[in-house]
Design a protein around this motif. Structure first.
Motif, mmCIF file in Angstrom:
data_model
loop_
_atom_site.group_PDB
_atom_site.id
_atom_site.type_symbol
_atom_site.label_atom_id
_atom_site.label_comp_id
_atom_site.label_asym_id
_atom_site.label_seq_id
_atom_site.Cartn_x
_atom_site.Cartn_y
_atom_site.Cartn_z
ATOM 1 N N VAL A 251 0.788 -1.175 -0.136
ATOM 2 C CA VAL A 251 0.095 -0.262 0.218
ATOM 3 C C VAL A 251 0.793 0.960 -0.220
ATOM 4 O O VAL A 251 0.712 1.679 -1.345
ATOM 5 C CB VAL A 251 -1.081 -0.070 1.117
ATOM 6 C CG1 VAL A 251 -1.846 1.643 1.227
ATOM 7 C CG2 VAL A 251 -2.056 -1.137 0.857
ATOM 8 N N VAL A 252 2.048 1.288 0.970
ATOM 9 C CA VAL A 252 3.090 2.341 1.078
ATOM 10 C C VAL A 252 3.780 2.559 0.168
ATOM 11 O O VAL A 252 3.870 3.450 -0.619
ATOM 12 C CB VAL A 252 3.426 2.871 2.681
ATOM 13 C CG1 VAL A 252 2.442 2.802 3.536
ATOM 14 C CG2 VAL A 252 3.656 1.796 2.510
ATOM 15 N N TRP A 253 4.085 1.526 -0.989
ATOM 16 C CA TRP A 253 4.851 2.023 -1.611
ATOM 17 C C TRP A 253 4.868 2.185 -2.705
ATOM 18 O O TRP A 253 4.962 2.538 -3.644
ATOM 19 C CB TRP A 253 5.420 0.073 -1.751
ATOM 20 C CG TRP A 253 6.339 -0.309 -3.178
ATOM 21 C CD1 TRP A 253 5.801 -0.724 -3.770
ATOM 22 C CD2 TRP A 253 7.502 0.432 -2.735
ATOM 23 N NE1 TRP A 253 7.506 -1.435 -4.955
ATOM 24 C CE2 TRP A 253 8.312 -0.458 -4.701
ATOM 25 C CE3 TRP A 253 7.937 0.987 -2.491
ATOM 26 C CZ2 TRP A 253 9.437 0.257 -5.130
ATOM 27 C CZ3 TRP A 253 9.552 1.003 -3.302
ATOM 28 C CH2 TRP A 253 9.941 0.784 -4.392
ATOM 29 N N TYR A 254 3.182 1.940 -3.297
ATOM 30 C CA TYR A 254 2.698 1.828 -4.522
ATOM 31 C C TYR A 254 2.587 3.386 -4.347
ATOM 32 O O TYR A 254 2.318 3.595 -5.301
ATOM 33 C CB TYR A 254 1.466 1.571 -4.601
ATOM 34 C CG TYR A 254 2.005 -0.280 -5.353
ATOM 35 C CD1 TYR A 254 2.964 -0.132 -6.586
ATOM 36 C CD2 TYR A 254 0.544 -1.163 -5.200
ATOM 37 C CE1 TYR A 254 3.124 -1.186 -7.471
ATOM 38 C CE2 TYR A 254 1.366 -3.096 -5.584
ATOM 39 C CZ TYR A 254 2.163 -2.601 -6.360
ATOM 40 O OH TYR A 254 2.599 -3.522 -7.294
ATOM 41 N N ARG A 255 1.667 4.229 -3.377
ATOM 42 C CA ARG A 255 1.485 5.479 -2.988
ATOM 43 C C ARG A 255 2.962 5.688 -2.559
ATOM 44 O O ARG A 255 2.947 7.372 -3.692
ATOM 45 C CB ARG A 255 0.777 5.261 -1.617
ATOM 46 C CG ARG A 255 -0.981 5.108 -1.104
ATOM 47 C CD ARG A 255 -1.250 5.955 -0.277
ATOM 48 N NE ARG A 255 -1.104 6.863 0.299
ATOM 49 C CZ ARG A 255 -1.575 7.847 -0.522
ATOM 50 N NH1 ARG A 255 -2.881 7.656 -1.294
ATOM 51 N NH2 ARG A 255 -1.324 8.908 -0.571
ATOM 52 N N GLY A 256 3.661 5.813 -2.598
ATOM 53 C CA GLY A 256 5.466 6.546 -2.811
ATOM 54 C C GLY A 256 5.807 6.328 -4.074
ATOM 55 O O GLY A 256 5.795 7.643 -4.975
ATOM 56 N N MET A 257 5.682 5.649 -4.545
ATOM 57 C CA MET A 257 5.722 4.811 -6.107
ATOM 58 C C MET A 257 4.239 5.980 -7.299
ATOM 59 O O MET A 257 5.417 6.977 -7.706
ATOM 60 C CB MET A 257 5.936 4.142 -7.098
ATOM 61 C CG MET A 257 6.133 2.858 -6.926
ATOM 62 S SD MET A 257 6.225 1.191 -7.180
ATOM 63 C CE MET A 257 7.291 1.706 -7.905
ATOM 64 N N ALA A 258 3.221 6.365 -6.430
ATOM 65 C CA ALA A 258 3.110 7.155 -7.511
ATOM 66 C C ALA A 258 3.733 8.548 -7.556
ATOM 67 O O ALA A 258 2.671 9.312 -8.024
ATOM 68 C CB ALA A 258 1.581 6.941 -7.370
ATOM 69 N N SER A 259 3.764 8.825 -6.407
ATOM 70 C CA SER A 259 4.382 10.402 -5.847
ATOM 71 C C SER A 259 5.245 10.773 -6.263
ATOM 72 O O SER A 259 5.791 11.957 -7.347
ATOM 73 C CB SER A 259 3.943 10.595 -4.122
ATOM 74 O OG SER A 259 4.514 11.972 -4.395
ATOM 75 N N ILE A 260 6.505 10.098 -6.716
ATOM 76 C CA ILE A 260 7.878 10.300 -6.478
ATOM 77 C C ILE A 260 8.459 9.970 -7.815
ATOM 78 O O ILE A 260 9.256 9.967 -8.690
ATOM 79 C CB ILE A 260 8.521 10.385 -5.243
ATOM 80 C CG1 ILE A 260 8.700 8.578 -5.448
ATOM 81 C CG2 ILE A 260 8.462 11.301 -4.402
ATOM 82 C CD1 ILE A 260 10.260 8.355 -4.148
#
Length: 311
Positions: A251-260
């Motif tokens: 969950v946090v990994w994909y959110r991070g990928m989408a952001s940066i």
């Protein structure tokens, strides 16, 4: 509804808007923190898998972890009344499911039957580079010559390590690990792309739910053939790989990928092999050969150079 989320939803992911190609400093810090939390969760996956294998067979462990993670994810989707993803996203979700829900967990679990977590961690140290390469191919980017030279040097270091550790030849465990690299990188890349049009937790959530028709009967069959010995270690390992690695970490990994961005986020996994080496010593009592940390460091340098070249 155009992308599986209601128009104007408060859950719209970072970077989803057309004008968010360059995230703000706040978004970058938040995205980096979330991706780093994902890496921390992933670094515990191999030690937790080793614990799980103390009480479960490899096929049972993978199938049951998928079912448990899907139950948690499905419960969240139902509670928040999240609409079914648009049809055009189903193929991408299928790639995520094949790569990070089934493929990577299964292949690495099979490898860990005969490989130490330290050895597996160094081999999987190529995952950031592999993910960056998949991302470049997916987006049509053209890496520089320095990028390719550093990539080849990193690959050579990993291959030399695995051959040396296996006494001069690649083992079946290494074949599993290299296969896991390829399919996981594809799943990461596709998941990072989808996380730009739907919240990251929904990406992995729907991928897990889509696997239920396979994971439930698979778990029942595997449990009927493989003996189960419940211990504190095996239960803790199962719960972590199911909830920590398979759902919350992604969950946090994909959110991070989408952001940066996928390439930048993928390079935060540079720390993952070293973290796993530390966990393998602290939690499993493994003894590291001098080659393991040296190879991990060499791989980190090579991947860092690829990112410098890409910049």
């Amino acid at each position: 509804m155009t992308d599986g989320t209601p128009a104007g939803s408060l859950h719209r992911p970072p970077g989803a808007g057309a004008g968010r190609r360059n995230p703000s400093p706040t978004d970058r810090r938040s995205g980096t923190l979330q991706a780093a939390l994902g890496v921390t969760a992933f670094s515990l996956t191999f030690p937790a898998t080793a614990w799980g294998l103390e009480g479960f067979g490899p096929w049972s462990l993978v199938a049951v972890r998928c079912v448990l993670a899907a139950v948690v994810a499905g419960g969240c989707l139902l509670a928040l009344r999240v609409p079914v993803p648009a049809r055009r996203h189903l193929a991408g979700l299928g790639v995520v499911a094949a790569g990070v829900v089934f493929g990577f967990p299964l292949l690495t679990t099979l490898a860990l039957q005969t490989s130490t977590t330290a050895h597996a961690a160094v081999v999987v140290g190529l995952l950031p580079l592999t993910t960056a390469l998949f991302s470049a191919l997916r987006t049509g980017a053209r890496p520089s010559r320095m990028f390719w030279l550093a990539a080849c040097a990193g690959a050579a270091a990993v291959i030399a390590f695995t051959v040396q550790q296996s006494g001069g030849a690649l083992t079946g465990a290494d074949a599993y690990l290299f296969g896991a690299l390829l399919i996981c990188a594809a799943g990461y890349t596709e998941g990072g792309r989808l996380a730009r049009v739907m919240p990251g937790w929904q990406v992995i959530g729907w991928a897990l739910v889509l696997c239920l028709p396979l994971s439930v009967p698979g778990a029942l069959v595997a449990l009927s053939y493989e003996p189960v010995h419940l211990t504190a270690h095996s239960v803790t390992g199962l719960l972590w790989v199911a909830v920590g690695s398979q759902f919350l970490g992604l969950v946090v990994w994909y959110r991070g990928m989408a952001s940066i961005g996928i390439p930048k986020a993928s390079q935060l996994q540079l720390a993952q092999p070293l973290l796993t080496l530390v966990w393998s010593v602290l939690l499993l009592g493994e003894r590291l050969t001098p080659a393991a940390p040296l190879t991990a460091a060499a791989v980190l340098v090579c991947i860092a150079l690829t990112q410098r070249a890409r910049g």
